[in-house]
Structure formats: C-alpha cells, structure tokens
Design a protein around this motif. Structure first.
Motif, short mmCIF file in Angstrom:
data_model
loop_
_atom_site.label_atom_id
_atom_site.label_comp_id
_atom_site.label_asym_id
_atom_site.label_seq_id
_atom_site.Cartn_x
_atom_site.Cartn_y
_atom_site.Cartn_z
N ILE A 164 -89.78 -40.87 26.92
CA ILE A 164 -90.53 -40.35 27.09
C ILE A 164 -90.51 -39.01 26.46
O ILE A 164 -89.37 -39.22 25.80
CB ILE A 164 -90.66 -39.80 28.42
N SER A 165 -91.57 -38.33 25.50
CA SER A 165 -91.75 -37.49 24.87
C SER A 165 -92.31 -36.27 25.18
O SER A 165 -93.48 -36.22 25.88
CB SER A 165 -92.12 -37.71 23.17
N VAL A 166 -91.56 -34.75 25.15
CA VAL A 166 -92.20 -33.65 26.00
C VAL A 166 -92.45 -33.04 24.46
O VAL A 166 -91.12 -32.77 23.45
CB VAL A 166 -91.31 -33.08 26.77
N ALA A 167 -93.63 -32.55 23.83
CA ALA A 167 -93.99 -31.09 22.83
C ALA A 167 -93.62 -29.55 23.21
O ALA A 167 -93.60 -29.86 24.70
CB ALA A 167 -95.46 -31.09 22.19
N THR A 168 -92.31 -29.17 22.74
CA THR A 168 -91.76 -27.93 23.18
C THR A 168 -92.12 -26.78 21.56
O THR A 168 -92.45 -27.34 20.72
CB THR A 168 -90.41 -28.03 23.02
N ASN A 169 -92.80 -25.36 22.04
CA ASN A 169 -92.29 -24.79 21.49
C ASN A 169 -91.60 -23.45 21.04
O ASN A 169 -91.20 -22.96 22.62
CB ASN A 169 -94.29 -24.07 21.46
N ALA A 170 -90.96 -22.98 20.35
CA ALA A 170 -90.02 -22.11 20.07
C ALA A 170 -90.85 -20.94 20.48
O ALA A 170 -91.29 -19.81 20.35
CB ALA A 170 -89.50 -21.48 19.26
N ILE A 171 -90.13 -19.78 22.33
CA ILE A 171 -90.61 -18.69 22.29
C ILE A 171 -89.51 -17.97 22.12
O ILE A 171 -88.39 -17.71 22.57
CB ILE A 171 -91.20 -19.35 23.25
N PRO A 172 -89.80 -16.66 22.73
CA PRO A 172 -88.87 -15.59 22.63
C PRO A 172 -88.47 -15.55 23.84
O PRO A 172 -88.71 -15.74 24.71
CB PRO A 172 -89.69 -14.45 22.20
N SER A 212 -84.14 -18.50 20.43
CA SER A 212 -84.79 -18.71 21.04
C SER A 212 -85.06 -19.27 22.29
O SER A 212 -83.81 -19.74 21.88
CB SER A 212 -86.29 -18.95 20.72
N PHE A 213 -86.41 -19.72 22.47
CA PHE A 213 -85.94 -20.34 23.95
C PHE A 213 -87.30 -21.93 23.63
O PHE A 213 -88.03 -21.78 22.92
CB PHE A 213 -86.01 -20.46 25.23
N LEU A 214 -86.82 -22.91 23.94
CA LEU A 214 -87.52 -23.94 23.35
C LEU A 214 -88.90 -24.15 25.26
O LEU A 214 -88.09 -24.67 25.65
CB LEU A 214 -87.10 -25.52 23.51
N ALA A 215 -90.14 -23.84 24.73
CA ALA A 215 -90.61 -24.04 26.10
C ALA A 215 -91.65 -25.62 26.08
O ALA A 215 -91.83 -25.94 24.92
CB ALA A 215 -91.70 -22.49 25.93
N ASN A 216 -91.64 -26.42 27.51
CA ASN A 216 -92.77 -27.46 27.55
C ASN A 216 -93.81 -27.04 27.19
O ASN A 216 -94.49 -25.98 27.85
CB ASN A 216 -92.44 -27.92 29.27
N MET A 217 -94.60 -27.37 26.47
CA MET A 217 -96.30 -27.32 26.07
C MET A 217 -97.06 -27.99 27.19
O MET A 217 -98.06 -27.83 27.48
CB MET A 217 -96.69 -27.68 24.56
N GLY A 218 -96.65 -28.61 27.67
CA GLY A 218 -97.19 -29.79 28.86
C GLY A 218 -97.85 -30.35 28.04
O GLY A 218 -99.22 -31.41 28.61
N ILE A 219 -97.14 -31.36 27.20
CA ILE A 219 -98.66 -32.32 26.12
C ILE A 219 -96.95 -33.28 26.03
O ILE A 219 -95.51 -33.04 25.55
CB ILE A 219 -98.17 -31.82 24.80
N TYR A 220 -97.63 -34.68 26.78
CA TYR A 220 -95.89 -35.92 26.75
C TYR A 220 -97.05 -36.88 26.44
O TYR A 220 -98.40 -37.29 26.43
CB TYR A 220 -96.11 -35.52 28.47
N ILE A 221 -95.80 -37.93 25.65
CA ILE A 221 -96.56 -38.98 25.82
C ILE A 221 -94.88 -39.75 25.76
O ILE A 221 -94.11 -39.54 26.41
CB ILE A 221 -95.74 -39.65 24.02
N PHE A 222 -95.82 -40.96 27.35
CA PHE A 222 -94.49 -41.86 28.15
C PHE A 222 -95.41 -43.46 27.03
O PHE A 222 -96.24 -43.96 27.31
CB PHE A 222 -95.72 -41.30 29.69
N ASN A 223 -94.03 -44.31 27.12
CA ASN A 223 -94.15 -45.81 27.48
C ASN A 223 -95.94 -45.97 28.51
O ASN A 223 -94.35 -45.04 29.74
CB ASN A 223 -92.82 -46.05 27.38
N THR A 224 -96.50 -46.55 28.67
CA THR A 224 -97.30 -47.38 30.25
C THR A 224 -96.41 -47.43 31.31
O THR A 224 -96.55 -47.05 32.35
CB THR A 224 -98.59 -47.69 29.74
N SER A 225 -95.35 -48.51 31.04
CA SER A 225 -94.23 -49.20 32.05
C SER A 225 -93.26 -47.55 32.52
O SER A 225 -93.51 -47.91 33.10
CB SER A 225 -93.52 -50.22 31.57
#
Length: 427
Positions: A164-172, A212-225
């Motif tokens: 699983i990959s989670v896209a993150t964005n640095a926020i204050p 800063s902090f890494l925020a979850n962008m709500g954008i994900y990649i999953f291996n289908t299995s």
C-alpha cells in the motif's frame, strides 16, 4: 514522468496502463460546504469559473496515463452524474479507456448504502474484479492538486515489498487538526498513523526534521490482492480511521511525499480562498499547463463581451457579458451577465446555466446581476437573479448569519443557487 505501454527509463519493471484501475470517491454529504452542497454533491460544485471539483482528480488520472476510471457516487448525485456523462466519453475513443459512474445501490448481498470510504470500495469489489487490475489507485473527488500519479505509481513499484502507498503532503503545525498525520521511517515506510488528532501531543513524534508534518492526502495505491484482503473485515468502514492504522502493523505501507500545492476543500473558507488564489499573478495551482490540462465539459458558447468595463486580476469565463462594470480579483462563471455601474471585489460569481429569465411569484425575473450593485467577499451560486442597487458587503463583519436571501459562513456571504435578491437589498 508518464508511464507508457512499453518500458520505463532505467527501471527494472514494465507497467501497462490498463493494469491500473482508478477509483474516485464521490464524497459524502459535504455539510461543511453548505449551502453550496444543498442540491449537489461536493465534487459537483463549480470551480474556477468553468470547471467542477470532480474535473481535478479525473484530469490528474487521465494526464498520468490511467484511463480506466470508476467514480463512486451517492449523495445528491444527479448534477455530478450528468456532468460526467456529458463530459467524459473516452470509451468512444479507446475501448480500454472509460470514465464510468457506479452509484450506491442495494444488492442481494448488501441492503445498505456506502457507509465510509473503505465500505464504498468494498461494495464495488465485483466491478473491480471484472477489470482484473494489478493495482487500484484511489482518489478523493473534492481536492485541488496537479499531481503526476505515474510518478506516485513508480514509487510504489520500486519496492516489491510495498503493498500500500499513501500520498502525503507536508503541512505546518496549525493545519494538523482534521487531517490524518503519518510518521514515515527510513525508506518511507509508515510507522504511525493518527487520524484527525485533537491535540498536538498526539502527533509530536511525527514531526519531520524541518518541523512540518506529513498529512494523508486521501490518495492511495493498493496492490489489488492486498485491497481485497484488507476489505474482508466488514466492520472497518473507513480507510483513514480503520484500514490504514491496522495495515501498518501487518504490511509494508509506504509514504510518498508530494511537494506541490494541495488543498482539501472542506469548508466555505477553503473553497473561497482556493478559487481566488487562481487570480494571483503566479497561482499555486496553475490552470495554464499544456501538458496537464484540466478537462471539463465543452460548451458551444460565444466569446465574452466586455463593454467599457474595468477588469483587473480576474478570470472571465466564456459567454459572459460585462457592461460598464468593475471586476477586481474575482472569478466570473460562464454566461454571467453583469449590468452597468456594478462593482465586484474579491468574489466568486459561478455563472448561469442559460440566458434569460426564471419565474417567481411576481413573474419573470431576469437572471444575472443588475445595475449599480456592490459585491464584496461573496460567493454567488449558479443561476441567481440579483436586482438593482444591491449591496452585499457584510458591513457588520458577521461570521455566521442567515436570512431568506443569503447565508454567511466563515465571514463570507453566500447567495444560494436559484436565489432572487430584490432591488435595494443590503447586508
């Protein structure tokens, strides 16, 4: 970098674009964006004069080469469904490409509607399996960003152990509340995941080297299995609250840091500021990139007509008519009519679905903005009729207010869709 059906520079793997299925979540009730979401879902709200919010994730996916897209809809979905059907007929061009709507439905196996982000994807697993993707890319339908999702996919595939990959964005620090905060270790592996912290002490250990902090962008990649496995537990309805915190204990979950502009448009204030940002000389979100255009419905509209008007730092959409008025740092939507003597400052005028009139008890009322009005820090939703000598100023600096003509949210005046404001009205 954009993935093609052949090889990729200096990388030991090959990815075919039809091995990726994009799922775009059509959003919940969007109560924090009321009254704009009274009659439409949040992704269907107009943006930037001529677009809708849903156009952003669809365009990001298409521009990245991922052209198999499901959009999951539920609340107030008519306007969103109509826009998608009129705009994205990619399956007529390429048989392997499609942008299709899957509406929430009752089935033999489930009598309930979508009950969370993970539950929505769980309920459409039969349709996902039909496509036989190796990877599922999950996007939110109401965020603003211009991201190379192919680069995100490359990061996911570089480590074969990543599931699983989670896209993150640095926020204050002051933006951590209301978002999911992650702590990434060596190589980007996620070690902690705190959903919507209530106190800074909860996430202090997640602070990065630059503070800063890494925020979850709500954008994900999953291996289908992997996606199928993690959705087996039907008690878990949400990715951020339940699926990801458990997954990091059992699987390799990797953070991908996106360093570009990203805005989670959840409130009237955030929506207002994100729109007006587009009028900046160098906006953080650029609509003028040839290689990554934002797609939307093509309209057969005439050019805009500007008759002795003063226009400064504004976006003027097609089909508008501006007559001897002033428009400063504002966005004017399609077909909008603005009469002489009117002054508009720091406002979003969403435009009209048609020219002409609409009926009220007193008879036909011309839609558009009448003469000698003054409008400041206001959002005028679509198809409104504003009479002569109207002043929308919020002179008392109210933060929350409501009457039969306008609402004030976060100090911003909002004129709901299909409203008719009489001559001489002042707020």
């Amino acid at each position: 970098m954009r993935f093609q059906e052949d090889s990729i520079d200096c990388v030991d793997f090959i990815l075919k674009k039809d091995e990726v299925l994009t799922i775009i979540l059509g959003g919940g009730k969007g109560t924090r964006l009321l009254p704009l979401t009274e009659k439409r879902s949040k992704p269907a709200v107009s943006f930037g004069g001529k677009y809708r919010l849903i156009d952003i994730p669809i365009s990001n996916s298409l521009n990245s080469g991922f052209e198999k897209i499901f959009i999951l809809t539920q609340f107030n979905s008519y306007s969103l469904n109509r826009h998608i059907n009129r705009t994205y007929a990619t399956n007529n061009i390429h048989q392997k490409s499609f942008v299709e709507i899957i509406a929430a439905e009752q089935t033999v196996s489930s009598a309930n509607w979508f009950e969370g982000t993970a539950d929505a994807v769980r309920k459409v697993l039969p349709y996902i399996r039909e496509q036989k993707p190796k990877y599922v890319l999950i996007l939110s339908g109401d965020q603003l960003y211009n991201m190379d999702l192919a680069d995100f996919m490359q990061s996911h595939l570089m480590d074969p152990e990543t599931q699983i990959s989670v896209a993150t964005n640095a926020i204050p620090e002051d933006q951590i509340y209301g978002l999911g905060i992650v702590k990434a270790g060596v190589g980007g592996s996620i070690q902690e995941f705190i959903e919507k912290p209530q106190d800074l002490s909860q996430v202090e250990s997640c602070r990065t080297e630059n503070g800063s902090f890494l925020a979850n962008m709500g954008i994900y990649i999953f291996n289908t299995s992997t996606l199928i496995d993690v959705l087996e537990d039907r008690s878990m309805a949400d990715f951020g609250k339940e699926i990801l915190p458990r997954a990091i204990k059992e699987r390799k979950v990797k953070a991908y840091t996106y360093d570009g502009y990203w805005e989670d448009i959840g409130t009237i204030k955030a929506f207002y500021e994100a729109n007006l940002m587009l009028t900046d000389h160098i906006p953080k979100f650029n609509l003028y990139l040839e290689k990554t255009p934002i797609y939307t419905r093509a309209r057969a509209l005439p050019p805009s007509k500007i008759n002795q008007a003063v226009v400064n730092q504004a976006l003027i959409s097609e089909g508008t008519i501006l007559n001897q008025c002033e428009v400063h740092r504002s966005i004017i939507g399609v077909r909008q009519l603005i009469a002489s003597g009117t002054k508009i400052y720091d406002s979003i005028i969403m435009g009209l679905d048609h020219y002409g009139y609409f009926d009220r008890k007193s008879g036909k009322i011309p839609i558009g903005i009448g003469p000698n009005c003054e409008i400041r820090r206001t959002i005028v939703d679509k198809d409104c009729a504003i009479g002569a000598n109207v002043r929308l100023l919020n002179e008392q600096n109210l933060q929350e207010y409501e009457d039969e003509y306008v609402r004030i949210r976060d100090g911003i005046i909002v004129v709901p869709r299909h409203s008719a404001i009489p001559d001489g009205y002042i707020i």
